[in-house]
Design a protein around this motif. Structure first.
Motif, PDB file in Angstrom:
ATOM      1  N   GLN A  68      40.735  56.568  35.535  1.00  0.00           N
ATOM      2  CA  GLN A  68      42.157  56.873  35.381  1.00  0.00           C
ATOM      3  C   GLN A  68      43.007  55.607  35.461  1.00  0.00           C
ATOM      4  OE1 GLN A  68      43.670  60.088  37.829  1.00  0.00           O
ATOM      5  NE2 GLN A  68      45.713  59.178  37.880  1.00  0.00           N
ATOM      6  N   ASN A  69      42.638  54.692  36.352  1.00  0.00           N
ATOM      7  CA  ASN A  69      43.382  53.456  36.533  1.00  0.00           C
ATOM      8  C   ASN A  69      43.418  52.630  35.248  1.00  0.00           C
ATOM      9  OD1 ASN A  69      44.636  51.182  37.919  1.00  0.00           O
ATOM     10  ND2 ASN A  69      42.609  50.253  37.935  1.00  0.00           N
ATOM     11  N   ILE A  70      42.284  52.562  34.557  1.00  0.00           N
ATOM     12  CA  ILE A  70      42.224  51.815  33.306  1.00  0.00           C
ATOM     13  C   ILE A  70      43.139  52.442  32.263  1.00  0.00           C
ATOM     14  CG2 ILE A  70      40.727  51.238  31.344  1.00  0.00           C
ATOM     15  CD1 ILE A  70      40.274  49.430  33.697  1.00  0.00           C
ATOM     16  N   ARG A  71      43.140  53.772  32.206  1.00  0.00           N
ATOM     17  CA  ARG A  71      44.029  54.455  31.252  1.00  0.00           C
ATOM     18  C   ARG A  71      45.481  54.110  31.535  1.00  0.00           C
ATOM     19  NH1 ARG A  71      44.959  60.382  32.612  1.00  0.00           N
ATOM     20  NH2 ARG A  71      46.318  59.269  34.063  1.00  0.00           N
ATOM     21  N   ASP A  72      45.877  54.211  32.788  1.00  0.00           N
ATOM     22  CA  ASP A  72      47.268  53.960  33.155  1.00  0.00           C
ATOM     23  C   ASP A  72      47.671  52.518  32.865  1.00  0.00           C
ATOM     24  OD1 ASP A  72      47.320  56.569  34.005  1.00  0.00           O
ATOM     25  OD2 ASP A  72      47.097  56.096  36.133  1.00  0.00           O
ATOM     26  N   SER A 196      41.323  45.237  39.107  1.00  0.00           N
ATOM     27  CA  SER A 196      40.676  45.374  40.408  1.00  0.00           C
ATOM     28  C   SER A 196      40.038  46.750  40.543  1.00  0.00           C
ATOM     29  CB  SER A 196      41.694  45.180  41.529  1.00  0.00           C
ATOM     30  OG  SER A 196      42.286  43.909  41.432  1.00  0.00           O
ATOM     31  N   ARG A 197      38.915  46.788  41.236  1.00  0.00           N
ATOM     32  CA  ARG A 197      38.279  48.069  41.477  1.00  0.00           C
ATOM     33  C   ARG A 197      39.072  48.859  42.506  1.00  0.00           C
ATOM     34  NH1 ARG A 197      32.776  48.912  42.977  1.00  0.00           N
ATOM     35  NH2 ARG A 197      33.524  50.956  42.355  1.00  0.00           N
ATOM     36  N   ALA A 198      38.918  50.180  42.479  1.00  0.00           N
ATOM     37  CA  ALA A 198      39.657  51.022  43.420  1.00  0.00           C
ATOM     38  C   ALA A 198      38.830  52.253  43.736  1.00  0.00           C
ATOM     39  CB  ALA A 198      40.982  51.466  42.799  1.00  0.00           C
ATOM     40  N   GLY A 199      39.172  52.898  44.846  1.00  0.00           N
ATOM     41  CA  GLY A 199      38.607  54.198  45.112  1.00  0.00           C
ATOM     42  C   GLY A 199      37.405  54.265  46.006  1.00  0.00           C
ATOM     43  N   GLU A 200      36.951  53.116  46.590  1.00  0.00           N
ATOM     44  CA  GLU A 200      35.819  53.149  47.501  1.00  0.00           C
ATOM     45  C   GLU A 200      36.289  52.786  48.892  1.00  0.00           C
ATOM     46  OE1 GLU A 200      32.837  50.530  46.080  1.00  0.00           O
ATOM     47  OE2 GLU A 200      32.419  51.693  44.280  1.00  0.00           O
ATOM     48  N   GLU A 201      35.574  53.270  49.869  1.00  0.00           N
ATOM     49  CA  GLU A 201      35.901  52.956  51.244  1.00  0.00           C
ATOM     50  C   GLU A 201      35.280  51.628  51.630  1.00  0.00           C
ATOM     51  OE1 GLU A 201      37.968  54.662  53.105  1.00  0.00           O
ATOM     52  OE2 GLU A 201      38.281  56.006  51.422  1.00  0.00           O
TER      53      GLU A 201
END
Length: 202
Positions: A68-72, A196-201
């Protein structure tokens, strides 16, 4: 020479073999669904071509959030210039992550992701993937947006000192001396093109 290639040469159908055998990954998409791809693209991700056709692009991302981040991120740029490029982390079929340079062109500029063509280059030989924690990725992302450590501290509800500690650890982790060198180590390009990557703890 394969019969298919010989026949394409004899008939002058060069676009067919140019697409199929290009030494860079090529993919044609429709609403973020893979309609077709070439051999290099399939090999890069560890799939057979037929297994990728009509699959959503989300299977090639580390997480749904990053898909989703890439789309946005990409849609506004495509609407503005009808082209887009960045360097991002992608996922192979076996789950390994790798840096990839992506360039795109839309055939439908008013709705850029409706129909488009993309190229993918595997950057693994020159930039091995280094895992970042969730907090490190957040801080890198805000640094890439031009925020100061104080501004990042406010955004993340952290102390200024904590952000500075994270920043210092990132510089040490990548063996660099300043933020610009960090972006180079992460993406080899201007930070505006590093996703940047996102969504991991952490």
């Amino acid at each position: 020479m394969e019969p298919r290639i010989r026949q394409a040469y004899e008939a002058g159908r060069f676009e067919e073999i140019a697409f199929l055998y290009a030494p860079v990954g090529l993919v044609v998409t429709e609403n973020r669904v893979i309609r077709d791809c070439n051999l290099s693209f399939a090999e890069m991700f560890g799939y057979e071509r037929d297994a990728l056709r009509d699959q959503t692009f989300s299977i090639l991302y580390p997480s749904a959030e990053e898909f989703q981040n890439i789309r946005d991120r990409g849609v506004p740029k495509l609407r503005e210039s009808n082209t887009y490029w960045d360097e991002r982390v992608m996922a192979r079929r076996d789950g390994t992550l790798f840096w990839c340079r992506v360039r795109g062109h839309s055939f439908t500029p008013d709705a850029p992701l409706t129909r488009a063509v993309w190229s993918f280059a595997d950057l693994s030989p020159v930039r091995p993937y280094n895992e970042l924690t969730r907090r490190e990725r957040e801080i890198v992302s805000f640094l890439a947006d031009g925020l100061t450590s104080k501004e990042i501290a406010l955004k993340l509800d952290l102390s200024y000192r904590t952000v500075e500690v994270y920043r210092a650890k990132l510089l040490k982790k990548f063996g660099v001396v300043n933020t610009n060198a960090l972006f180079t180590a992460l993406g080899q390009v201007d930070a505006t093109h590093v996703v940047s990557r996102a969504g991991e703890e952490s």
